[in-house]
Design an enzyme around this catalytic site. Sequence first.
Site, PDB file in Angstrom:
ATOM      1  N   TYR A 184      -0.491 -10.183   5.351  1.00  0.00           N
ATOM      2  CA  TYR A 184      -0.404  -8.905   6.049  1.00  0.00           C
ATOM      3  C   TYR A 184      -1.991  -8.716   6.735  1.00  0.00           C
ATOM      4  CZ  TYR A 184      -0.220  -3.648   5.610  1.00  0.00           C
ATOM      5  OH  TYR A 184      -0.274  -2.320   5.919  1.00  0.00           O
ATOM      6  N   TYR A 227     -12.392  -4.718   1.826  1.00  0.00           N
ATOM      7  CA  TYR A 227     -13.899  -4.493   1.274  1.00  0.00           C
ATOM      8  C   TYR A 227     -14.828  -5.580   0.975  1.00  0.00           C
ATOM      9  CZ  TYR A 227     -17.560  -1.669  -1.163  1.00  0.00           C
ATOM     10  OH  TYR A 227     -18.580  -1.119  -1.436  1.00  0.00           O
ATOM     11  N   ILE A 274       7.928  -4.052   9.177  1.00  0.00           N
ATOM     12  CA  ILE A 274       7.862  -3.743   8.001  1.00  0.00           C
ATOM     13  C   ILE A 274       7.427  -2.126   7.787  1.00  0.00           C
ATOM     14  CG2 ILE A 274       6.765  -3.935   5.542  1.00  0.00           C
ATOM     15  CD1 ILE A 274       6.789  -6.964   6.067  1.00  0.00           C
ATOM     16  N   LYS A 293       2.777 -10.058   8.768  1.00  0.00           N
ATOM     17  CA  LYS A 293       2.875  -8.791   8.995  1.00  0.00           C
ATOM     18  C   LYS A 293       1.828  -8.078   9.859  1.00  0.00           C
ATOM     19  CE  LYS A 293       3.288  -3.750   7.162  1.00  0.00           C
ATOM     20  NZ  LYS A 293       3.231  -3.023   5.888  1.00  0.00           N
ATOM     21  N   THR A 349       0.707  -1.173   0.204  1.00  0.00           N
ATOM     22  CA  THR A 349      -0.150  -0.078  -0.067  1.00  0.00           C
ATOM     23  C   THR A 349       0.636   1.293  -0.195  1.00  0.00           C
ATOM     24  OG1 THR A 349      -1.679  -1.374   1.381  1.00  0.00           O
ATOM     25  CG2 THR A 349      -2.058   1.062   1.090  1.00  0.00           C
ATOM     26  N   THR A 350       1.978   1.217   0.914  1.00  0.00           N
ATOM     27  CA  THR A 350       2.820   2.441   0.774  1.00  0.00           C
ATOM     28  C   THR A 350       3.331   2.568  -0.552  1.00  0.00           C
ATOM     29  OG1 THR A 350       3.283   1.971   3.026  1.00  0.00           O
ATOM     30  CG2 THR A 350       4.970   3.240   1.994  1.00  0.00           C
ATOM     31  N   ARG A 404      -7.612  -1.009   7.846  1.00  0.00           N
ATOM     32  CA  ARG A 404      -7.781  -0.667   6.256  1.00  0.00           C
ATOM     33  C   ARG A 404      -8.659  -1.781   5.909  1.00  0.00           C
ATOM     34  NH1 ARG A 404      -2.946   2.386   3.633  1.00  0.00           N
ATOM     35  NH2 ARG A 404      -2.624   4.014   5.116  1.00  0.00           N
TER      36      ARG A 404
END
Length: 303
Positions: A136, A110, A206, A164, A47-48, A141
């Site tokens: 992850y 989502y 991370i 993560k 995402t980063t 989110r």
Amino acid sequence: MTKAPLKGWMTALVTPFRDGKVDEAAFRKLVDWQITEGIHGLVPVGTTGESPTLSHDEHRKVVEICIAEAKGRVPVIAGAGSNNTAEAVELARHAEKAGASAVLVVTPYYNKPNQEGMYRHFKAVNDAIGLPIIIYNIPPRSVVDLSVETMTRLFELKNIAGVKDATGNVGRISMQRAAMGPDFIQFSGDDITALSCLAAGAHGCISVVSNIAPKPCSQLQEAWDRGDAKQALAIQDRLTPLHLATFLEAGVTGAKHGLSVLGRMTEDVRLPLVPMVETNKAKLREAMVHAGLIAAAASRAAE
């Protein structure tokens, strides 16, 4: 592909842009700088890395560039996350073909699948490749939380290697360690909790902040690994304002502004993200001064 172990402080890399396109030259320089500054691993197109706004071709290209520039010096854990299982499988297969050390696969966002749906999602990726898979888990989110029980089931599969953890709950590190043992690789997914997670048994972090501060972040990890908790805490004290300021808005916008202050790339992001507002930029620069990354004069010059 490096055979180095999956542990230590790893950077969730930003993807530099210039004139709306991926800035390959800046990205190559970022990868090399991160490694020479001592970072222990690289994680492109999470995402980063603004993976939601990269095309599939761009996503694959960024992974390939990162692996080529790393030259086996550190592990590359390629982002391969999607809320579409078939897409996650395709991205993971590409990462394996490109020579990644492992893949990072986020819980489906989502869609809100139940635990069985998430189990089958990760199992599908597991069955499609021969690389280690880092789960992850980021409930804030993705709006779903992969339970310790489901994670334990997944760890029985051949390629599920670790997590993560971005739950924000340091206790989860201990719970997961109790359920799966010390061989289950655990990374903190929150810079501010990383030292606490290391104390609870995590293997590393991370990190978003290490985009800006790879050397002190890697030094914190190394101090902890050699048993120097006092030094690790001293570095954490230097970094805490930076951890907070980087996330005043989306972490990537903070990281990109910091990197632009250091002259390493533009702060360009893709909509719907926009650069940090000026008041937050000033706070970030103050935190960079506190961390010893820039002088106060450089902070004023950037205003």
